[in-house]
Design a protein around this motif. Structure first.
Motif, PDB file in Angstrom:
ATOM      1  N   ALA A   1       5.932  -5.407  15.649  1.00 33.80           N
ATOM      2  CA  ALA A   1       6.774  -5.453  16.514  1.00 33.80           C
ATOM      3  C   ALA A   1       5.980  -5.135  17.980  1.00 33.80           C
ATOM      4  O   ALA A   1       6.165  -5.739  19.011  1.00 33.80           O
ATOM      5  N   PHE A   2       5.078  -4.075  17.867  1.00 36.24           N
ATOM      6  CA  PHE A   2       4.392  -3.750  19.040  1.00 36.24           C
ATOM      7  C   PHE A   2       3.442  -4.924  19.567  1.00 36.24           C
ATOM      8  O   PHE A   2       3.210  -4.893  20.576  1.00 36.24           O
ATOM      9  N   LEU A   3       2.726  -5.377  18.266  1.00 40.84           N
ATOM     10  CA  LEU A   3       1.530  -6.497  18.333  1.00 40.84           C
ATOM     11  C   LEU A   3       2.351  -7.694  19.236  1.00 40.84           C
ATOM     12  O   LEU A   3       1.808  -8.366  20.258  1.00 40.84           O
ATOM     13  N   GLY A   4       3.590  -8.092  18.867  1.00 35.04           N
ATOM     14  CA  GLY A   4       4.185  -9.109  19.349  1.00 35.04           C
ATOM     15  C   GLY A   4       4.987  -8.801  20.760  1.00 35.04           C
ATOM     16  O   GLY A   4       4.819  -9.548  21.795  1.00 35.04           O
ATOM     17  N   SER A   5       5.566  -7.765  21.136  1.00 34.04           N
ATOM     18  CA  SER A   5       6.239  -7.242  22.238  1.00 34.04           C
ATOM     19  C   SER A   5       5.254  -6.996  23.177  1.00 34.04           C
ATOM     20  O   SER A   5       5.275  -7.524  24.628  1.00 34.04           O
ATOM     21  N   PHE A   6       4.227  -6.444  22.936  1.00 35.08           N
ATOM     22  CA  PHE A   6       3.189  -5.955  23.956  1.00 35.08           C
ATOM     23  C   PHE A   6       2.072  -6.969  24.231  1.00 35.08           C
ATOM     24  O   PHE A   6       1.897  -7.642  25.148  1.00 35.08           O
ATOM     25  N   SER A   7       1.194  -7.081  23.112  1.00 41.88           N
ATOM     26  CA  SER A   7      -0.135  -8.079  22.945  1.00 41.88           C
ATOM     27  C   SER A   7       0.371  -9.526  23.316  1.00 41.88           C
ATOM     28  O   SER A   7      -0.130 -10.100  24.236  1.00 41.88           O
TER      29      SER A   7
ATOM     30  N   GLY B   1      11.303  -4.990  23.980  1.00 39.25           N
ATOM     31  CA  GLY B   1      10.545  -4.979  22.705  1.00 39.25           C
ATOM     32  C   GLY B   1       9.420  -3.888  22.228  1.00 39.25           C
ATOM     33  O   GLY B   1       9.545  -3.196  21.373  1.00 39.25           O
ATOM     34  N   THR B   2       8.568  -3.629  23.402  1.00 40.85           N
ATOM     35  CA  THR B   2       7.615  -2.303  23.460  1.00 40.85           C
ATOM     36  C   THR B   2       8.443  -1.117  23.397  1.00 40.85           C
ATOM     37  O   THR B   2       7.842  -0.395  22.365  1.00 40.85           O
ATOM     38  N   GLY B   3       9.404  -1.164  24.323  1.00 39.15           N
ATOM     39  CA  GLY B   3      10.217   0.227  24.130  1.00 39.15           C
ATOM     40  C   GLY B   3      10.943   0.573  22.601  1.00 39.15           C
ATOM     41  O   GLY B   3      10.554   1.823  22.004  1.00 39.15           O
ATOM     42  N   ALA B   4      11.450  -0.705  22.082  1.00 37.73           N
ATOM     43  CA  ALA B   4      12.094  -0.314  20.876  1.00 37.73           C
ATOM     44  C   ALA B   4      10.998  -0.131  19.764  1.00 37.73           C
ATOM     45  O   ALA B   4      11.053   0.684  18.786  1.00 37.73           O
ATOM     46  N   ALA B   5       9.747  -0.944  19.947  1.00 36.29           N
ATOM     47  CA  ALA B   5       8.829  -0.452  18.795  1.00 36.29           C
ATOM     48  C   ALA B   5       8.299   0.866  18.917  1.00 36.29           C
ATOM     49  O   ALA B   5       7.941   1.468  17.767  1.00 36.29           O
TER      50      ALA B   5
END
Length: 437
Positions: free
Chosen positions: A384-390, A428-432
């Motif tokens: 989720a972090f990979l998708g939301s941030f990067s 999404g980054t916050g949720a991750a």
């Protein structure tokens, strides 16, 4: 070429035609299509059923179509930039031209962070998959043991790693086939396509919807390679058609996996649907074990390839990059020239020392990935972090901002897509981070 053409080239009015005339690639339409699909199909597919569980049927389908569309659109933006300027070769070159040389460190950091996150996800997949097949030790123990296997692969040449990556691709395709075989062979829920598990139309909550943003976007994070694919085409004018097919096929495969896995395991699906294939009784145990052993091989075959650009970047910064040379690359000593012999011997010793530091650096990077994987063991949080941030920054926000800088304007839909992407990336980054806490 006429003088008028040369003048036009200097003014930038016919750069695209000049580029296509003097810079022909080597890959055919079919080869480029295969490479593009191979780039898009990664370990993110394992979390597609969970993404549907988080977003619900409506949200999952809408997001999948939307992400496939916007990432395909921004891929074309990058390709057009790279083909319109013969001096540009990579994503970083586009960023440097659009935002100046000061943006290069930031772009490098984003790429390195993305590659390291992929490495962490691969370590997590290795430990979880091996624990499912051989539950003698915990997943964390297997991750530590995996250092003895994965570190040597980080030192192998790319020529060997390319062959190993084929094993990973075959294992991935075999796992998808096994999922369908299991779903059709079982008549009762859970794990059956004939008797679907309980599912939902709407998202569970706003936090889970944010996680779904990242999980679904992670599957489309191949834009770092897009410029190279466009540059290497024999006929770059066919790129738009090729990339349409690539994203359509990848979207179809991801949707099929997400829908099938969600039907089989419903709202209780694991962050890696492969884990459910081993937990749920009623399947062919031999077939599923073979599939899981194949999944164990995926991180072994892909980790070194995924982290090689990261390692090279660190080695260049530290001044220990050898450029692929071996300690004996300087040849035999020159008998008639003691001074040159001494210089050659000193060069060999320096190169040998760089190789030692390279081994240490790559071992430390792999060890750090293992430590992060143990601290954050949730596969879905990492993806989720990979998708939301990067992925959002590199695949959507970056190309659209580059268009603003290089073209000087954005259309209404460009502005709308940019605002939506920024909102989803932040959400999404916050949720991750919240799910990993």
């Amino acid at each position: 070429m006429s003088s008028l053409s040369l003048v036009a080239q200097r003014r930038g009015s016919t750069t695209s035609r000049v580029t296509k005339a003097v810079q022909l690639g080597k890959s055919t339409f079919g080869q480029t299509l295969f490479n593009a699909i191979a780039v898009l199909l990664g370990i993110g597919m394992l979390s597609e059923p969970l993404a549907f569980a988080y977003a619900g049927w409506i949200g999952g389908m809408v997001l999948m179509i939307f992400y496939g569309f916007i990432t395909c659109y921004t891929a074309k933006i990058l390709a057009h930039f790279i083909l319109d300027d013969v001096k540009l070769r990579s994503y970083s070159d586009i960023g440097r031209k659009a935002f100046g040389s000061r943006a290069s460190p930031l772009i490098s950091v984003l790429f390195c962070l993305e590659l390291f996150t992929v490495g962490v996800a691969l370590i997590t997949l290795f430990g979880d998959s091996l624990h499912s097949v051989l539950p003698l030790f915990s997943s964390d123990t297997y991750k530590l043991l995996g250092l003895t296997i994965i570190v040597p692969t980080a030192l192998m040449p790319l020529s060997l790693l390319s062959y190993a990556s084929v094993i990973g691709l075959i294992s991935t395709l075999f796992l998808i086939a096994v999922m369908f075989i299991d779903g059709l062979s079982k008549r009762e829920s859970p794990g059956s396509l004939w008797s679907p598990a309980p599912t939902s139309l709407d998202p569970g909550n706003m936090g889970e919807l944010g996680l779904a943003f990242g999980l679904l976007m992670a599957g489309f994070s191949g834009h770092a390679v897009i410029p190279s694919l466009a540059r290497d085409m024999v006929d770059p004018s066919q790129f738009d058609i090729m990339i349409n097919w690539a994203f359509a096929i990848a979207s179809l495969i991801y949707t099929t996996i997400g829908v099938t896995g969600y039907l089989m395991f419903g709202n209780s699906v694991s962050d890696e649907f492969s884990q459910d294939l081993m937990r749920v009784p009623g399947y062919n145990p031999i077939l599923n074990r073979i599939a899981m052993w194949g999944l164990v091989l995926v991180p072994i075959s892909k980790f070194a390839l995924a982290t090689r650009p990261l390692n090279v970047t660190i080695e260049i910064i530290l001044g220990i990059d050898t450029g692929g040379q071996l300690p004996d690359d300087h040849g035999a000593p020159l008998k008639d020239s003691p001074a040159l012999d001494a210089v050659a011997e000193k060069s060999r010793r320096l190169l040998a020392l760089k190789h030692i530091f390279t081994i240490i650096e790559r071992a430390l990077v792999t060890t750090l990935a293992v430590i992060v994987s143990i601290v954050i063991p949730e596969f879905d949080s990492v993806m989720a972090f990979l998708g939301s941030f990067s992925a959002f920054i590199i695949c959507v926000i970056g190309p659209l901002l580059a268009k603003v800088s290089l073209v000087g304007r954005l259309g209404f839909w460009d502005v709308l897509l940019l605002l939506i992407a920024i909102a989803m990336a932040t959400w999404g980054t916050g949720a991750a981070f919240w799910s990993a806490a």
